[in-house]
Design an enzyme around this catalytic site. Structure first.
Site, PDB file in Angstrom:
ATOM      1  N   ARG A  73       0.863  -1.196   0.000  1.00  0.00           N
ATOM      2  CA  ARG A  73       0.000   0.000   0.000  1.00  0.00           C
ATOM      3  C   ARG A  73       0.893   1.238   0.000  1.00  0.00           C
ATOM      4  NH1 ARG A  73      -4.091  -0.283   4.742  1.00  0.00           N
ATOM      5  NH2 ARG A  73      -5.073  -1.878   3.465  1.00  0.00           N
ATOM      6  N   ARG A 142      -2.388   6.528   9.682  1.00  0.00           N
ATOM      7  CA  ARG A 142      -2.308   6.081   8.285  1.00  0.00           C
ATOM      8  C   ARG A 142      -2.386   7.252   7.312  1.00  0.00           C
ATOM      9  NH1 ARG A 142      -4.356   0.666   7.908  1.00  0.00           N
ATOM     10  NH2 ARG A 142      -3.719  -0.455   9.770  1.00  0.00           N
ATOM     11  N   LYS A 206      -4.479   0.763  14.731  1.00  0.00           N
ATOM     12  CA  LYS A 206      -4.425   1.716  13.625  1.00  0.00           C
ATOM     13  C   LYS A 206      -5.129   3.021  13.974  1.00  0.00           C
ATOM     14  CE  LYS A 206      -6.558  -1.227  10.807  1.00  0.00           C
ATOM     15  NZ  LYS A 206      -7.457  -1.877   9.802  1.00  0.00           N
ATOM     16  N   LYS A 208      -6.758   6.665  12.001  1.00  0.00           N
ATOM     17  CA  LYS A 208      -7.084   7.223  10.681  1.00  0.00           C
ATOM     18  C   LYS A 208      -7.619   8.643  10.781  1.00  0.00           C
ATOM     19  CE  LYS A 208      -7.983   2.712   8.749  1.00  0.00           C
ATOM     20  NZ  LYS A 208      -8.960   1.849   8.080  1.00  0.00           N
ATOM     21  N   CYS A 426     -15.028  -3.449  -1.199  1.00  0.00           N
ATOM     22  CA  CYS A 426     -13.648  -3.681  -0.757  1.00  0.00           C
ATOM     23  C   CYS A 426     -13.034  -4.769  -1.637  1.00  0.00           C
ATOM     24  CB  CYS A 426     -13.640  -4.112   0.699  1.00  0.00           C
ATOM     25  SG  CYS A 426     -14.274  -5.791   0.924  1.00  0.00           S
ATOM     26  N   CYS A 432      -7.580 -10.948   0.126  1.00  0.00           N
ATOM     27  CA  CYS A 432      -7.742 -10.581   1.532  1.00  0.00           C
ATOM     28  C   CYS A 432      -7.896 -11.826   2.401  1.00  0.00           C
ATOM     29  CB  CYS A 432      -8.956  -9.668   1.724  1.00  0.00           C
ATOM     30  SG  CYS A 432      -9.156  -9.241   3.463  1.00  0.00           S
ATOM     31  N   CYS A 471     -16.398  -8.887   4.627  1.00  0.00           N
ATOM     32  CA  CYS A 471     -16.437  -9.263   6.049  1.00  0.00           C
ATOM     33  C   CYS A 471     -16.834  -8.025   6.833  1.00  0.00           C
ATOM     34  CB  CYS A 471     -15.074  -9.819   6.492  1.00  0.00           C
ATOM     35  SG  CYS A 471     -13.886  -8.559   6.973  1.00  0.00           S
ATOM     36  N   CYS A 475     -14.124  -2.180   5.306  1.00  0.00           N
ATOM     37  CA  CYS A 475     -13.146  -1.421   4.516  1.00  0.00           C
ATOM     38  C   CYS A 475     -13.774  -0.506   3.461  1.00  0.00           C
ATOM     39  CB  CYS A 475     -12.159  -2.368   3.859  1.00  0.00           C
ATOM     40  SG  CYS A 475     -11.179  -3.275   5.063  1.00  0.00           S
TER      41      CYS A 475
HETATM   42 FE1  SRM Z   1      -9.216  -2.285   5.568  1.00  0.00          FE
HETATM   43  C1  SRM Z   1      -7.905  -4.920   7.205  1.00  0.00           C
HETATM   44  C2  SRM Z   1      -8.218  -3.508   2.636  1.00  0.00           C
HETATM   45  C3  SRM Z   1      -9.890   0.694   4.138  1.00  0.00           C
HETATM   46  C4  SRM Z   1     -11.123  -1.443   8.271  1.00  0.00           C
HETATM   47  N1  SRM Z   1      -8.172  -3.909   5.028  1.00  0.00           N
HETATM   48  C5  SRM Z   1      -7.673  -4.859   5.862  1.00  0.00           C
HETATM   49  C6  SRM Z   1      -6.756  -5.823   5.093  1.00  0.00           C
HETATM   50  C7  SRM Z   1      -5.368  -5.287   5.157  1.00  0.00           C
HETATM   51  C8  SRM Z   1      -6.848  -7.299   5.517  1.00  0.00           C
HETATM   52  C9  SRM Z   1      -5.881  -7.792   6.553  1.00  0.00           C
HETATM   53  O1  SRM Z   1      -5.714  -7.180   7.618  1.00  0.00           O
HETATM   54  O2  SRM Z   1      -5.285  -8.843   6.301  1.00  0.00           O
HETATM   55  C10 SRM Z   1      -7.365  -5.674   3.667  1.00  0.00           C
HETATM   56  C11 SRM Z   1      -6.436  -5.984   2.503  1.00  0.00           C
HETATM   57  C12 SRM Z   1      -7.233  -6.528   1.337  1.00  0.00           C
HETATM   58  C13 SRM Z   1      -6.460  -6.620   0.084  1.00  0.00           C
HETATM   59  O3  SRM Z   1      -6.254  -7.749  -0.411  1.00  0.00           O
HETATM   60  O4  SRM Z   1      -6.057  -5.588  -0.455  1.00  0.00           O
HETATM   61  C14 SRM Z   1      -7.938  -4.275   3.755  1.00  0.00           C
HETATM   62  N2  SRM Z   1      -8.972  -1.518   3.753  1.00  0.00           N
HETATM   63  C15 SRM Z   1      -8.627  -2.213   2.648  1.00  0.00           C
HETATM   64  C16 SRM Z   1      -8.786  -1.385   1.385  1.00  0.00           C
HETATM   65  C17 SRM Z   1      -7.751  -1.686   0.320  1.00  0.00           C
HETATM   66  C18 SRM Z   1     -10.218  -1.576   0.859  1.00  0.00           C
HETATM   67  C19 SRM Z   1     -10.473  -1.076  -0.532  1.00  0.00           C
HETATM   68  O5  SRM Z   1     -11.090  -1.837  -1.250  1.00  0.00           O
HETATM   69  O6  SRM Z   1     -10.082   0.038  -0.882  1.00  0.00           O
HETATM   70  C20 SRM Z   1      -8.707   0.023   2.018  1.00  0.00           C
HETATM   71  C21 SRM Z   1      -7.298   0.546   2.095  1.00  0.00           C
HETATM   72  C22 SRM Z   1      -7.258   1.916   2.650  1.00  0.00           C
HETATM   73  C23 SRM Z   1      -5.916   2.567   2.643  1.00  0.00           C
HETATM   74  O7  SRM Z   1      -5.485   2.968   1.565  1.00  0.00           O
HETATM   75  O8  SRM Z   1      -5.334   2.735   3.709  1.00  0.00           O
HETATM   76  C24 SRM Z   1      -9.212  -0.249   3.414  1.00  0.00           C
HETATM   77  N3  SRM Z   1     -10.242  -0.628   6.145  1.00  0.00           N
HETATM   78  C25 SRM Z   1     -10.497   0.458   5.352  1.00  0.00           C
HETATM   79  C26 SRM Z   1     -11.511   1.265   5.941  1.00  0.00           C
HETATM   80  C27 SRM Z   1     -12.115   2.527   5.340  1.00  0.00           C
HETATM   81  C28 SRM Z   1     -11.462   3.767   5.873  1.00  0.00           C
HETATM   82  O9  SRM Z   1     -10.404   3.706   6.519  1.00  0.00           O
HETATM   83  O10 SRM Z   1     -12.013   4.840   5.641  1.00  0.00           O
HETATM   84  C29 SRM Z   1     -11.875   0.645   7.126  1.00  0.00           C
HETATM   85  C30 SRM Z   1     -13.011   1.101   8.074  1.00  0.00           C
HETATM   86  C31 SRM Z   1     -12.653   2.254   8.902  1.00  0.00           C
HETATM   87  C32 SRM Z   1     -11.975   1.814  10.152  1.00  0.00           C
HETATM   88  O11 SRM Z   1     -10.772   1.557  10.124  1.00  0.00           O
HETATM   89  O12 SRM Z   1     -12.663   1.689  11.173  1.00  0.00           O
HETATM   90  C33 SRM Z   1     -11.066  -0.539   7.246  1.00  0.00           C
HETATM   91  N4  SRM Z   1      -9.433  -3.026   7.443  1.00  0.00           N
HETATM   92  C34 SRM Z   1     -10.313  -2.570   8.374  1.00  0.00           C
HETATM   93  C35 SRM Z   1     -10.275  -3.449   9.523  1.00  0.00           C
HETATM   94  C36 SRM Z   1     -11.120  -3.301  10.808  1.00  0.00           C
HETATM   95  C37 SRM Z   1     -10.486  -2.397  11.778  1.00  0.00           C
HETATM   96  C38 SRM Z   1     -11.207  -2.371  13.092  1.00  0.00           C
HETATM   97  O13 SRM Z   1     -11.163  -1.358  13.762  1.00  0.00           O
HETATM   98  O14 SRM Z   1     -11.794  -3.361  13.491  1.00  0.00           O
HETATM   99  C39 SRM Z   1      -9.341  -4.466   9.212  1.00  0.00           C
HETATM  100  C40 SRM Z   1      -8.948  -5.654  10.094  1.00  0.00           C
HETATM  101  C41 SRM Z   1      -8.066  -5.277  11.218  1.00  0.00           C
HETATM  102  O15 SRM Z   1      -7.525  -4.181  11.304  1.00  0.00           O
HETATM  103  O16 SRM Z   1      -7.890  -6.145  12.080  1.00  0.00           O
HETATM  104  C42 SRM Z   1      -8.846  -4.173   7.896  1.00  0.00           C
HETATM  105 FE1  SF4 Z   2     -10.916  -7.835   3.578  1.00  0.00          FE
HETATM  106 FE2  SF4 Z   2     -12.976  -7.541   5.169  1.00  0.00          FE
HETATM  107 FE3  SF4 Z   2     -11.539  -5.420   4.469  1.00  0.00          FE
HETATM  108 FE4  SF4 Z   2     -13.071  -6.565   2.695  1.00  0.00          FE
HETATM  109  S1  SF4 Z   2     -13.797  -5.588   4.584  1.00  0.00           S
HETATM  110  S2  SF4 Z   2     -10.943  -5.987   2.377  1.00  0.00           S
HETATM  111  S3  SF4 Z   2     -12.981  -8.683   3.254  1.00  0.00           S
HETATM  112  S4  SF4 Z   2     -10.830  -7.098   5.698  1.00  0.00           S
END
Ligand code: SRM
Ligand code: SF4
Length: 570
Positions: A73, A142, A206, A208, A426, A432, A471, A475
């Site tokens: 990323r 981030r 994390k 944000k 997502c 993922c 899930c 995201c």
């Molecule tokens: Fe996310 C984890 C993809 C924005 C909440 N996110 C992941 C991971 C890295 C999976 C992992 O931990 O193994 C995913 C990688 C998938 C892949 O194959 O690329 C992933 N998140 C993404 C992206 C690429 C989704 C997309 O389709 O664009 C976004 C990348 C953003 C960036 O450039 O930094 C992405 N993730 C978000 C957002 C939206 C936002 O930030 O505005 C959220 C919700 C907001 C938040 O953080 O509360 C988000 N991602 C999560 C979470 C849940 C965090 C939590 O508080 O519970 C995880 C899992 C974790 O952290 O344990 C996660």
């Molecule tokens: Fe992966 Fe769940 Fe984030 Fe989708 S919402 S990219 S399935 S961690």
């Protein structure tokens, strides 16, 4: 709050400021993977170890190691990059990754499918383009988001400056990144390394941040740990920022003590105070966040546990002054506005819809080649949006024709309904590791099915926000969508309805465990009723609440509250 520290805290403590044994692991050619602890540390460096889940069963049968590769990323503060940087990203995607670029929901680039032996090369190429990946992931602040059209007014430019300043201020100081990826000199062991803001164990989780310029809420301020909402003097001058804290989307199915939450207003600060306010909010979370339970470690839980008032008092104590009262703000929408717009400098900006942010050559829409051709001639810049789209920004009047010609030649602008234009999914499968169901590969088909219904009732052009995730981690910020779909198991989703179009209210669970047909069956009568019975200007998310189809969502823990409705579902 748990007394025992979570295993990740031990990994961070032992890591010597994020080094672990990553460097050694990169040299081990016997496996495509890194050591387990190192896979937690590489996140701080902007890369995740993954494996191709489509190939898992076959490789398991053949007793082969999983098909490991890495997602990288790239941090792009405010989502702004130059045409040269775009070309460099394109080259890396082609040479080292899976031949596609992914624009994320936080205005960043992602590469997928980078094998271990190409990881360092990719990192070096990213850095050579003057972008980097440090702190794109991990328990730190981030990529800082910012409304992606800064040249629409001078206020936008100021907000972008703030995004860059905060991002720089909160970037980890460890030399590990340079040492491991850029062959930087090893830090002398006798020297004491320091992380002045984070300390040796960084944040509990994390963190944000986003900056918005009303009336646009295209960075989803309510979903962020910390947001700054620009308040102007009615013209170009930013007189200060409303400060919002405690938003977040992640939760776990079946664990009601985890929940998505919309941010609270903390106060108002002057522009010159904003970086310091950000630092103090981060340090309160550093010191008060739960380091025992990662599912309870985000700022939203710290604030729920302390209460907003106590949180504000602690932030103000560290600042040495009180925050002023927040100002009134009106947001209109979370989605992007497409096509050409003219900025205050006379330059033009074109917002291009990119389905789920995947930049690839697919059929007659050749996004990768077309954007490469544009980058080769473009004299302005690119802006990644928080809705996974792209702004070709700062185009001169003469160049506008050339760019439009390339947009046409490569089929970049495809007709899309109002629903599709407001859809986000997502990544989910196959990369993922946390995905329970498809998302990016499935949402376009679901939208096609729903478009049939919308067309039949005359709503094809109406903007309705739909978001899907594989899930409950959230995201694509699905709990802020008028129609939210969250993966439960392969082919099965929970259906949520009733978020506000301006992103200020979450949705509510409407149907549990529904497959494609059941989703379409559930939504069809509601969309038909919406077409027939909506009030002038009424949004779908508001309509389903007025009609008693779902209750308006409560915040935080109340998100899960089941409410008995008296209104009849259509
Ligand atoms: Fe996310 C984890 C993809 C924005 C909440 N996110 C992941 C991971 C890295 C999976 C992992 O931990 O193994 C995913 C990688 C998938 C892949 O194959 O690329 C992933 N998140 C993404 C992206 C690429 C989704 C997309 O389709 O664009 C976004 C990348 C953003 C960036 O450039 O930094 C992405 N993730 C978000 C957002 C939206 C936002 O930030 O505005 C959220 C919700 C907001 C938040 O953080 O509360 C988000 N991602 C999560 C979470 C849940 C965090 C939590 O508080 O519970 C995880 C899992 C974790 O952290 O344990 C996660
Ligand atoms: Fe992966 Fe769940 Fe984030 Fe989708 S919402 S990219 S399935 S961690």
């Amino acid at each position: 709050m748990s007394d025992k520290l979570s295993p990740n805290e031990g990994i961070k403590t032992r890591s010597q400021f994020l080094r672990g044994t990553i460097a050694e692991g990169l040299e081990r050619s016997i496996t495509g993977a890194l050591a387990d602890d190192d896979t937690q540390l590489t996140k701080f460096h902007g890369t995740y170890q993954q494996d191709d889940r489509d190939l898992r069963p076959e490789r398991r049968k053949k007793k082969m190691e999983q098909a490991y590769s890495f997602m990288i990323r790239v941090r792009v503060p405010g989502g702004v990059c130059t045409p040269e940087q775009w070309l460099a990203m394109d080259q890396i995607a082609t040479d080292y990754a899976n031949g596609t670029l992914r624009l994320t929901t936080r205005q960043a680039f992602q590469f997928h499918g980078v094998i271990k032996s190409n990881l360092k090369r990719s990192m070096q190429a990213i850095n050579a383009s003057l972008l980097d990946t440090i702190a794109a992931c991990g328990d730190v602040n981030r990529n800082v988001m910012c409304n992606p059209n800064p040249h629409q007014s001078r206020a936008h430019a100021k907000a972008l400056d703030l995004a860059k300043s905060v991002s720089d201020h909160l970037t980890p100081r460890t030399a590990a990144y340079h040492e491991i990826w850029l062959n930087g000199e090893k830090v002398d062991d006798s020297k004491v390394e320091e992380e002045p803001i984070y300390g040796a164990t960084y944040l509990p989780r994390k963190f944000k941040m986003a900056i918005a310029i009303p009336p646009e809420n295209d960075v989803d301020v309510y979903a962020q740990d910390l947001s700054f909402v620009a308040i102007t003097d009615g013209g170009d001058e930013v007189i200060g920022y409303n400060v919002m804290v405690g938003g977040g989307m992640g939760m776990t199915h079946g664990e009601p003590e985890t929940y998505p939450r919309t941010a609270d207003l903390l106060g108002f600060c002057a522009p010159e105070q904003a970086v310091d306010v950000a630092e103090k909010v981060v340090t309160v979370q550093r010191d008060f966040g739960d380091r025992g339970n990662r599912k309870h470690a985000r700022l939203k839980y710290t604030i729920e546990d302390m209460g907003v008032r106590a949180f504000r008092t602690e932030v103000e104590r560290r600042l040495g002054y009180a925050l002023a009262a927040p100002r009134d703000v009106l947001f209109e929408h979370t989605g992007d506005r497409y096509g050409w717009v003219k900025g205050h400098t006379g330059k033009w900006h074109f917002t291009l819809f990119i389905q789920n942010g995947r930049v690839a050559d697919l059929g007659d829409q050749r996004l990768l080649s077309g954007l490469r051709a544009i980058a080769e001639v473009h004299k302005g810049d690119f802006r990644l949006t928080a809705n996974q789209n792209l702004v070709i920004a700062n185009v001169g009047a003469r160049q506008k024709k050339v760019i439009q010609g390339l947009i046409d030649d490569y089929g970049l602008e495809q007709a899309a309904s109002g629903l599709r234009r407001n859809a986000m999914a997502c990544v989910a499968l196959p990369t993922c590791g946390l995905a329970l169901a498809e998302s990016e590969r499935y949402l376009p088909d679901l939208v096609t099915a729903l478009d049939r219904v919308l067309t039949s009732v005359g709503l094809a052009e109406d903007e309705i926000v739909i978001r899907m995730t594989g899930c409950p981690n959230g995201c694509a910020r699905p709990y802020l969508a008028e129609i939210g779909l969250v993966g439960r198991s392969p082919g099965v989703y929970n259906l949520y309805l009733g978020a506000a179009f301006d992103g200020s209210r979450m949705n509510k669970l409407y149907r549990q465990d529904v497959d494609h047909d059941a989703i379409v069956d559930a939504l069809t009568p509601l969309l038909e009723a919406y077409a027939r019975e909506r009030h002038e200007g009424e949004r779908f998310g508001d309509f389903v609440i007025r009609r008693g189809i779902v209750a308006a969502s409560g915040n935080g823990a109340a998100f899960h509250e089941q409410v008995v409705l008296t209104g009849a579902a259509t």
